[in-house]
Design an enzyme around this catalytic site. Structure first.
Site, PDB file in Angstrom:
ATOM      1  N   ASP A 157       1.065  -1.178   0.040  1.00 58.69           N
ATOM      2  CA  ASP A 157      -0.118  -0.122  -0.117  1.00 58.69           C
ATOM      3  C   ASP A 157       1.021   1.158  -0.037  1.00 58.69           C
ATOM      4  O   ASP A 157       2.113   1.190   0.566  1.00 58.69           O
ATOM      5  CB  ASP A 157      -0.753   0.201   1.378  1.00 58.69           C
ATOM      6  CG  ASP A 157      -1.971  -0.933   1.184  1.00 58.69           C
ATOM      7  OD1 ASP A 157      -2.569  -1.599   0.183  1.00 58.69           O
ATOM      8  OD2 ASP A 157      -2.908  -1.092   2.279  1.00 58.69           O
ATOM      9  N   GLN A 187      -0.549   7.334  -6.644  1.00 55.84           N
ATOM     10  CA  GLN A 187      -1.587   8.049  -6.179  1.00 55.84           C
ATOM     11  C   GLN A 187      -1.669   9.364  -7.227  1.00 55.84           C
ATOM     12  O   GLN A 187      -0.774  10.140  -7.494  1.00 55.84           O
ATOM     13  CB  GLN A 187      -1.458   8.809  -4.915  1.00 55.84           C
ATOM     14  CG  GLN A 187      -1.458   7.629  -3.855  1.00 55.84           C
ATOM     15  CD  GLN A 187      -0.583   7.954  -2.620  1.00 55.84           C
ATOM     16  OE1 GLN A 187       0.469   8.713  -2.750  1.00 55.84           O
ATOM     17  NE2 GLN A 187      -1.007   7.718  -1.336  1.00 55.84           N
ATOM     18  N   ARG A 208      -1.539  -0.734  -8.279  1.00 54.37           N
ATOM     19  CA  ARG A 208      -3.010  -0.218  -7.989  1.00 54.37           C
ATOM     20  C   ARG A 208      -2.689   1.275  -8.251  1.00 54.37           C
ATOM     21  O   ARG A 208      -1.947   2.137  -7.554  1.00 54.37           O
ATOM     22  CB  ARG A 208      -3.212  -0.524  -6.472  1.00 54.37           C
ATOM     23  CG  ARG A 208      -4.597  -0.149  -6.177  1.00 54.37           C
ATOM     24  CD  ARG A 208      -4.642  -0.052  -4.774  1.00 54.37           C
ATOM     25  NE  ARG A 208      -4.661  -1.406  -3.971  1.00 54.37           N
ATOM     26  CZ  ARG A 208      -4.299  -1.808  -2.745  1.00 54.37           C
ATOM     27  NH1 ARG A 208      -3.970  -0.776  -2.148  1.00 54.37           N
ATOM     28  NH2 ARG A 208      -4.408  -3.045  -2.558  1.00 54.37           N
ATOM     29  N   LYS A 225     -10.607  17.381  -6.198  1.00 51.07           N
ATOM     30  CA  LYS A 225     -11.043  15.766  -6.654  1.00 51.07           C
ATOM     31  C   LYS A 225     -11.300  15.415  -7.925  1.00 51.07           C
ATOM     32  O   LYS A 225     -10.833  14.384  -8.454  1.00 51.07           O
ATOM     33  CB  LYS A 225     -12.036  15.353  -5.536  1.00 51.07           C
ATOM     34  CG  LYS A 225     -11.508  14.560  -4.395  1.00 51.07           C
ATOM     35  CD  LYS A 225     -12.782  14.101  -3.704  1.00 51.07           C
ATOM     36  CE  LYS A 225     -12.209  13.023  -2.737  1.00 51.07           C
ATOM     37  NZ  LYS A 225     -13.274  12.012  -2.117  1.00 51.07           N
ATOM     38  N   THR A 250     -11.070   2.758  -7.347  1.00 46.65           N
ATOM     39  CA  THR A 250     -12.011   4.045  -7.439  1.00 46.65           C
ATOM     40  C   THR A 250     -13.798   3.333  -7.477  1.00 46.65           C
ATOM     41  O   THR A 250     -13.781   2.478  -7.880  1.00 46.65           O
ATOM     42  CB  THR A 250     -11.666   4.955  -8.644  1.00 46.65           C
ATOM     43  OG1 THR A 250     -12.621   6.056  -8.391  1.00 46.65           O
ATOM     44  CG2 THR A 250     -12.389   4.320 -10.119  1.00 46.65           C
ATOM     45  N   HIS A 251     -14.100   4.214  -6.765  1.00 46.16           N
ATOM     46  CA  HIS A 251     -15.641   4.106  -6.677  1.00 46.16           C
ATOM     47  C   HIS A 251     -16.479   5.002  -7.684  1.00 46.16           C
ATOM     48  O   HIS A 251     -17.758   4.969  -7.676  1.00 46.16           O
ATOM     49  CB  HIS A 251     -16.127   4.214  -5.433  1.00 46.16           C
ATOM     50  CG  HIS A 251     -15.487   3.213  -4.109  1.00 46.16           C
ATOM     51  ND1 HIS A 251     -14.478   3.888  -3.759  1.00 46.16           N
ATOM     52  CD2 HIS A 251     -15.453   2.131  -3.984  1.00 46.16           C
ATOM     53  CE1 HIS A 251     -13.928   3.199  -2.843  1.00 46.16           C
ATOM     54  NE2 HIS A 251     -14.415   2.015  -2.940  1.00 46.16           N
TER      55      HIS A 251
HETATM   56  C1  LIG Z   1      -8.859  -1.203  -3.057  1.00 46.48           C
HETATM   57  C2  LIG Z   1      -8.091   0.105  -2.630  1.00 46.48           C
HETATM   58  C3  LIG Z   1      -6.920   0.383  -2.308  1.00 46.48           C
HETATM   59  C4  LIG Z   1      -6.672   1.650  -1.936  1.00 46.48           C
HETATM   60  N1  LIG Z   1      -5.454   1.764  -1.370  1.00 46.48           N
HETATM   61  C5  LIG Z   1      -4.620   2.818  -1.091  1.00 46.48           C
HETATM   62  C6  LIG Z   1      -3.538   3.260  -0.772  1.00 46.48           C
HETATM   63  O1  LIG Z   1      -2.582   2.096  -0.903  1.00 46.48           O
HETATM   64  N2  LIG Z   1      -3.149   4.489  -0.766  1.00 46.48           N
HETATM   65  C7  LIG Z   1      -3.972   5.563  -0.538  1.00 46.48           C
HETATM   66  O2  LIG Z   1      -3.693   6.568  -0.546  1.00 46.48           O
HETATM   67  N3  LIG Z   1      -5.161   5.410  -1.000  1.00 46.48           N
HETATM   68  C8  LIG Z   1      -5.788   3.973  -1.204  1.00 46.48           C
HETATM   69  N4  LIG Z   1      -7.070   3.925  -1.644  1.00 46.48           N
HETATM   70  C9  LIG Z   1      -8.005   5.129  -1.554  1.00 46.48           C
HETATM   71  C10 LIG Z   1      -8.220   5.870  -2.729  1.00 46.48           C
HETATM   72  O3  LIG Z   1      -7.121   6.546  -2.926  1.00 46.48           O
HETATM   73  C11 LIG Z   1      -9.187   6.952  -2.514  1.00 46.48           C
HETATM   74  O4  LIG Z   1      -9.031   7.635  -1.451  1.00 46.48           O
HETATM   75  C12 LIG Z   1     -10.702   6.052  -2.286  1.00 46.48           C
HETATM   76  O5  LIG Z   1     -10.888   5.148  -3.069  1.00 46.48           O
HETATM   77  C13 LIG Z   1     -11.903   7.212  -2.834  1.00 46.48           C
HETATM   78  O6  LIG Z   1     -11.696   7.585  -3.875  1.00 46.48           O
HETATM   79  P1  LIG Z   1     -12.849   7.572  -5.171  1.00 46.48           P
HETATM   80  O7  LIG Z   1     -11.892   7.427  -6.425  1.00 46.48           O
HETATM   81  O8  LIG Z   1     -13.502   6.415  -4.813  1.00 46.48           O
HETATM   82  O9  LIG Z   1     -13.502   8.774  -5.099  1.00 46.48           O
HETATM   83  P2  LIG Z   1     -14.383   9.619  -4.017  1.00 46.48           P
HETATM   84  O10 LIG Z   1     -14.556  10.885  -4.613  1.00 46.48           O
HETATM   85  O11 LIG Z   1     -13.788   9.630  -2.781  1.00 46.48           O
HETATM   86  O12 LIG Z   1     -15.708   8.569  -4.070  1.00 46.48           O
HETATM   87  C14 LIG Z   1     -16.502   8.607  -5.165  1.00 46.48           C
HETATM   88  C15 LIG Z   1     -17.810   8.284  -4.415  1.00 46.48           C
HETATM   89  O13 LIG Z   1     -17.682   6.690  -4.072  1.00 46.48           O
HETATM   90  C16 LIG Z   1     -18.396   6.797  -2.853  1.00 46.48           C
HETATM   91  N5  LIG Z   1     -17.442   6.582  -1.710  1.00 46.48           N
HETATM   92  C17 LIG Z   1     -16.234   6.585  -1.724  1.00 46.48           C
HETATM   93  N6  LIG Z   1     -15.820   6.048  -0.596  1.00 46.48           N
HETATM   94  C18 LIG Z   1     -16.735   5.938   0.291  1.00 46.48           C
HETATM   95  C19 LIG Z   1     -16.869   5.444   1.769  1.00 46.48           C
HETATM   96  N7  LIG Z   1     -15.981   5.248   2.481  1.00 46.48           N
HETATM   97  N8  LIG Z   1     -18.077   5.236   2.152  1.00 46.48           N
HETATM   98  C20 LIG Z   1     -19.107   5.481   1.319  1.00 46.48           C
HETATM   99  N9  LIG Z   1     -19.010   5.825   0.230  1.00 46.48           N
HETATM  100  C21 LIG Z   1     -17.762   6.068  -0.484  1.00 46.48           C
HETATM  101  C22 LIG Z   1     -19.122   8.115  -2.654  1.00 46.48           C
HETATM  102  O14 LIG Z   1     -20.187   7.896  -3.113  1.00 46.48           O
HETATM  103  C23 LIG Z   1     -18.142   9.180  -3.416  1.00 46.48           C
HETATM  104  O15 LIG Z   1     -18.930  10.160  -3.897  1.00 46.48           O
HETATM  105  C24 LIG Z   1      -7.584   2.665  -1.806  1.00 46.48           C
HETATM  106  C25 LIG Z   1      -8.832   2.605  -2.404  1.00 46.48           C
HETATM  107  C26 LIG Z   1      -9.160   1.229  -2.814  1.00 46.48           C
HETATM  108  C27 LIG Z   1     -10.717   1.118  -3.419  1.00 46.48           C
END
Ligand SMILES: Cc1cc2nc3c(=O)[nH]c(=O)nc-3n(C[C@H](O)[C@H](O)[C@H](O)COP(=O)(O)OP(=O)(O)OC[C@H]3O[C@@H](n4cnc5c(N)ncnc54)[C@H](O)[C@@H]3O)c2cc1C
Length: 337
Positions: A157, A187, A208, A225, A250-251
């Site tokens: 990570d 990132q 990743r 963002k 990402t979500h």
């Molecule tokens: C498998 C995985 C591994 C990761 N590993 C790392 C890592 O090693 N280092 C690091 O810095 N980051 C890591 N991350 C976190 C990543 O960097 C983001 O912070 C995180 O995925 C949210 O970003 P997003 O692209 O989903 O956008 P966002 O704008 O944060 O989310 C998009 C939408 O998804 C939904 N959502 C997102 N998170 C949540 C939540 N917790 N609860 C409910 N709804 C939510 C919301 O509807 C939001 O509007 C990881 C994420 C994943 C999925």
């Protein structure tokens, strides 16, 4: 199996959140930050069972057995792969680093028969990166050797930007000693990532790619963002063009749809694409669609006794998290996921 071009239509413009509304500062400064700190302080005083109600969606449980049982169910019932994480970052002694190491050692052992659908994600800070980088390297190397001997892959990570040089340095050293069964995380919010991709290209790392969860200063990182997400797609194209395997974490559904289209444009078969999400984030519909296309979908499955400290740190470091967790918990009774 449908091709990647058959993805459903989607809005190209992302939904705006408060932090992305024109005219407002993208950084949650001023009263927003004060409100956030007060809310987190209030949550820290709440009884643990109340916090557990919210944390439960995101955490497999306290024990390895619970995490493994969940990875089995995710795979057998939904076709979802997993990556298991022991909650244990921010340790402050070599004993804790050793405990974290031993938990992973045991975890890797148990993942052997599950290696086609589950692997482990390690945090170098949990292995003592901030205490003694050399010992952290040796522990990581030992875990990778155990994993290699059992045909397994391990993901390292990425933590905040102050650790990026050290983490990528350790990754390079591991590759130099022939340990190819490990991957890194990059990132998109960090300005340096484009150069890191170029520097790492000779190693063809398994990456990743995510926006990054840590709030970083404007001197080193994008603050908006939406920009981070567009940059994510630019970096994805670069990595794919280099022929590297990427787990896109990402979500954000419009980002995923854009990635599917990009894969089609680059003639990348869906089987070579992987999307990663966090356990508990309600995305079952798009997960199903991706699986139907043949894309691998992997969930991040954290577990451990330190769930309370972990949840608090995540809420503290990421103001958006509080809003997303609240929305997730409050809408759960009305959703079918
Ligand atoms: C498998 C995985 C591994 C990761 N590993 C790392 C890592 O090693 N280092 C690091 O810095 N980051 C890591 N991350 C976190 C990543 O960097 C983001 O912070 C995180 O995925 C949210 O970003 P997003 O692209 O989903 O956008 P966002 O704008 O944060 O989310 C998009 C939408 O998804 C939904 N959502 C997102 N998170 C949540 C939540 N917790 N609860 C409910 N709804 C939510 C919301 O509807 C939001 O509007 C990881 C994420 C994943 C999925």
């Amino acid at each position: 199996m449908p091709s990647t071009q058959e993805s459903p239509p989607h809005p190209r413009r992302p939904r705006q959140s408060w932090s992305e509304t024109p005219g407002l500062s993208p950084r949650p400064d001023g009263w927003r930050m004060r409100l956030h700190r007060s809310l987190v302080a209030a949550m820290k005083r709440m009884p643990r069972p109340v916090i557990r109600l919210a944390a439960d969606a995101y955490i497999a449980g306290e024990t390895r057995a619970e995490a493994l049982a969940l990875t089995d169910r995710l795979w057998k019932e939904h076709g979802l792969s997993s990556t298991c994480d022991v909650l244990g970052e921010a340790i402050d002694s070599e004993e804790q680093a050793q405990e974290y190491y031993e938990e992973f050692e045991a975890m890797i052992e148990e993942l052997t028969e599950r290696r086609h659908y589950a692997n482990a994600s390690i945090k170098l800070s949990g292995l003592g990166q901030l205490l003694d980088e050399e010992r952290c390297f040796e522990r990581t190397r030992a875990l990778l050797e155990i994993a290699r001997d059992r045909g397994q892959f391990l993901r390292i990570d990425m933590e905040d930007h102050t650790t990026t040089d050290s983490t990528l340095g350790i990754y390079r050293r591991l590759r130099e000693v022939g340990l190819d069964n490990c991957g890194v995380v990059l990132q998109s919010r960090l300005f340096r990532t484009e150069k890191d991709i170029e520097d790492l290209a000779p190693w063809k790392p398994n990456v990743r790619l995510c926006i990054g969860i840590y709030r970083e200063p404007p001197s080193v990182a994008l603050q908006d963002k939406t920009e981070m997400k567009h940059h994510l797609l630019t970096l994805l194209e670069k990595l794919w063009t280099h022929g590297q395997h990427v787990g896109l974490a990402t979500h954000e559904e419009w980002v995923i749809h854009e990635a599917v289209e990009l894969a089609a444009r680059l003639h990348k078969p869906p089987e070579e694409m992987e999307v990663q999400m966090l356990l508990g984030v309600p995305r079952s519909k798009i997960q199903r669609e991706l699986l139907d296309m043949g894309v691998r979908v992997r969930l991040y499955v954290p577990y451990g006794h330190q769930w309370h400290a972990y949840s608090m740190r995540r809420l503290e470091n990421n103001p958006d998290m509080l809003r997303m967790v609240a929305a997730n918990v409050l809408t759960k009774p009305f959703r079918r996921d």
